[in-house]
Design an enzyme around this catalytic site. Structure first.
Site, mmCIF file in Angstrom:
data_model
loop_
_atom_site.group_PDB
_atom_site.id
_atom_site.type_symbol
_atom_site.label_atom_id
_atom_site.label_comp_id
_atom_site.label_asym_id
_atom_site.label_seq_id
_atom_site.Cartn_x
_atom_site.Cartn_y
_atom_site.Cartn_z
ATOM 1 N N LEU A 137 0.772 -1.270 -0.112
ATOM 2 C CA LEU A 137 0.149 -0.015 0.331
ATOM 3 C C LEU A 137 0.819 1.145 -0.064
ATOM 4 C CD1 LEU A 137 -2.730 -1.070 2.418
ATOM 5 C CD2 LEU A 137 -2.879 -0.962 0.057
ATOM 6 N N HIS B 193 0.314 -3.132 24.380
ATOM 7 C CA HIS B 193 -0.339 -4.457 24.073
ATOM 8 C C HIS B 193 -1.445 -4.808 25.122
ATOM 9 C CE1 HIS B 193 2.375 -6.366 21.129
ATOM 10 N NE2 HIS B 193 3.336 -5.856 21.700
ATOM 11 N N ASP B 194 -2.002 -6.236 24.967
ATOM 12 C CA ASP B 194 -3.261 -6.253 25.790
ATOM 13 C C ASP B 194 -3.128 -5.973 27.368
ATOM 14 O OD1 ASP B 194 -5.988 -8.195 25.867
ATOM 15 O OD2 ASP B 194 -4.586 -8.403 27.731
ATOM 16 N N ASP C 136 -7.849 -7.402 24.006
ATOM 17 C CA ASP C 136 -7.839 -7.819 22.516
ATOM 18 C C ASP C 136 -9.021 -8.293 22.079
ATOM 19 O OD1 ASP C 136 -5.290 -6.794 22.383
ATOM 20 O OD2 ASP C 136 -4.141 -8.699 22.113
#
Length: 369
Positions: free
Chosen positions: A79, A144-145, A174
């Protein structure tokens, strides 16, 4: 293929372009795929979704990746190159939903912000899943989680009183805070006709799981502290106990009738005052229950307490879950038969769909298609 209980696959004809990686976005789009959506997983031309290569591997694909990306098609695009971006925008003309989990600002840098997408698909739904949301002082911070659980307050309420917070066994922010809320919001947006940009914060999704306890605090109750409330370790009749064989039993005998049944089954005196006893007495009761439950193995207790119907169940290890009679009777697992990777069992998503979503794709497998 079997379908949902009412004979429909409600998202049949809806195409989803999935730019996400790892767990939250892929679980969200797996839900959409199982409900009938055509999900095209768009990966870069390098390593693709990092989860592909996290062991254990079979034929070059990780098990977690396989479980989360069944029934999707894979297209490799760069992309950052004009031709990759142009190809994405051509695909967008036939898609209603785009799911991405980049840090805020990345889609704009790629020239694929919501305003641009609307020019190519006027009713596009862009769902952006991120740790902290699309704005605010932490919008661009890595996380992160565990970090999302920490800032939401969820992490603080699990563990022993006076001890450290316990690391949850699954990624709550998450999967519940991100994937489930994202899927819910996409389904709601599909009921409308106009464009939408859905800002899904995993931190705020985890925070929502504390809603009842913030309600208590708003009514003048004490803040929820780990190991002190009835449902997080403060009550002897709601907890996990080690049995004689080293395995564990979950005790949830909250109501008087269940507590009576538990005490009678264990040969302990029935004391209904224990249900509202202060912390010191709760610790004594916990020690009494622990001493009694250590006399016999887990399954012996589970059988005896099942007959008493007092809200006690064995703590099943993962290699025991699929064989449990309840899960077998309900068809909670499906057998995946992959010609390259063999046969194995995976949990069904509880969506009423009774057929496998199909195998997970190789990276770029459907690019020519």
């Amino acid at each position: 293929m079997e379908t949902t209980n009412d004979g429909s696959r409600p998202l049949e004809g809806v195409r989803v372009l999935d730019l996400s990686r790892l767990i939250p976005g892929p679980l969200c789009t797996l839900i959409l795929a199982e409900l009938g959506a055509d999900v095209i997983k768009i990966e870069d031309t390098g390593g693709g979704d990092y989860l592909r290569l996290i062991p254990p591997l079979r034929e070059g694909m990780g098990g977690a990746f396989y479980a989360l990306n069944r029934g999707k098609r894979s297209l490799s695009l760069d992309l950052k190159r004009p031709e990759g971006r142009a190809a994405f925008l051509r695909l967008l003309a036939g898609a209603r939903v785009v799911v991405e989990s980049f840090r805020p600002g990345v889609m704009a840098r790629l020239g694929l912000d919501h305003a641009t997408l609307v020019q190519h698909r006027p009713d596009v739904i862009l769902c952006s899943i991120s740790g902290y949301g699309q704005d605010g002082p932490l919008a661009s911070r890595a996380g992160h989680d565990l970090d999302y659980l920490a800032l939401s307050g969820v992490l603080a309420v699990g563990g022993e009183a006076g001890g450290s917070p316990l690391l949850p066994g699954v990624q709550i922010a998450d999967m519940a805070g991100g994937a489930l809320f994202a899927a819910l919001r996409i389904l709601a947006a599909l009921l409308g006709r106009g464009p939408s940009h859905l800002d899904v914060s995993m931190t705020e999704g985890a925070l929502a799981l504390l809603l009842p306890w913030f309600g208590d605090a708003g009514f003048g109750g004490a803040p929820l502290r780990r190991g002190e409330a009835t449902l997080n370790g403060g009550a002897a009749n709601y907890g996990v106990y080690r049995c004689g064989d080293g395995r564990h039993l979950a005790v949830g005998s909250l109501e008087p009738k269940f507590w009576i049944g538990l005490c009678k089954s264990l040969g302990l005196p029935v004391d209904l005052g224990a249900l509202v006893a202060p912390p010191a007495r709760q610790r004594e009761l916990r020690a009494e229950l622990a001493a009694r439950l250590e006399r016999e193995p887990r399954d012996a207790w589970a059988e005896r307490l099942a007959a008493a119907d007092c809200c006690c169940e064995p703590v099943l290890e993962l290699d025991e879950v699929a064989a449990h009679p309840q899960h077998r009777a309900r068809g909670a697992f499906e057998t995946v038969a992959d010609p390259l990777r063999g046969s194995f069992a995976l949990p069904r998503l509880p969506l009423g769909v009774r057929a496998s979503a199909g195998p997970a794709p190789r990276q770029g497998e459907h690019s020519d298609e």
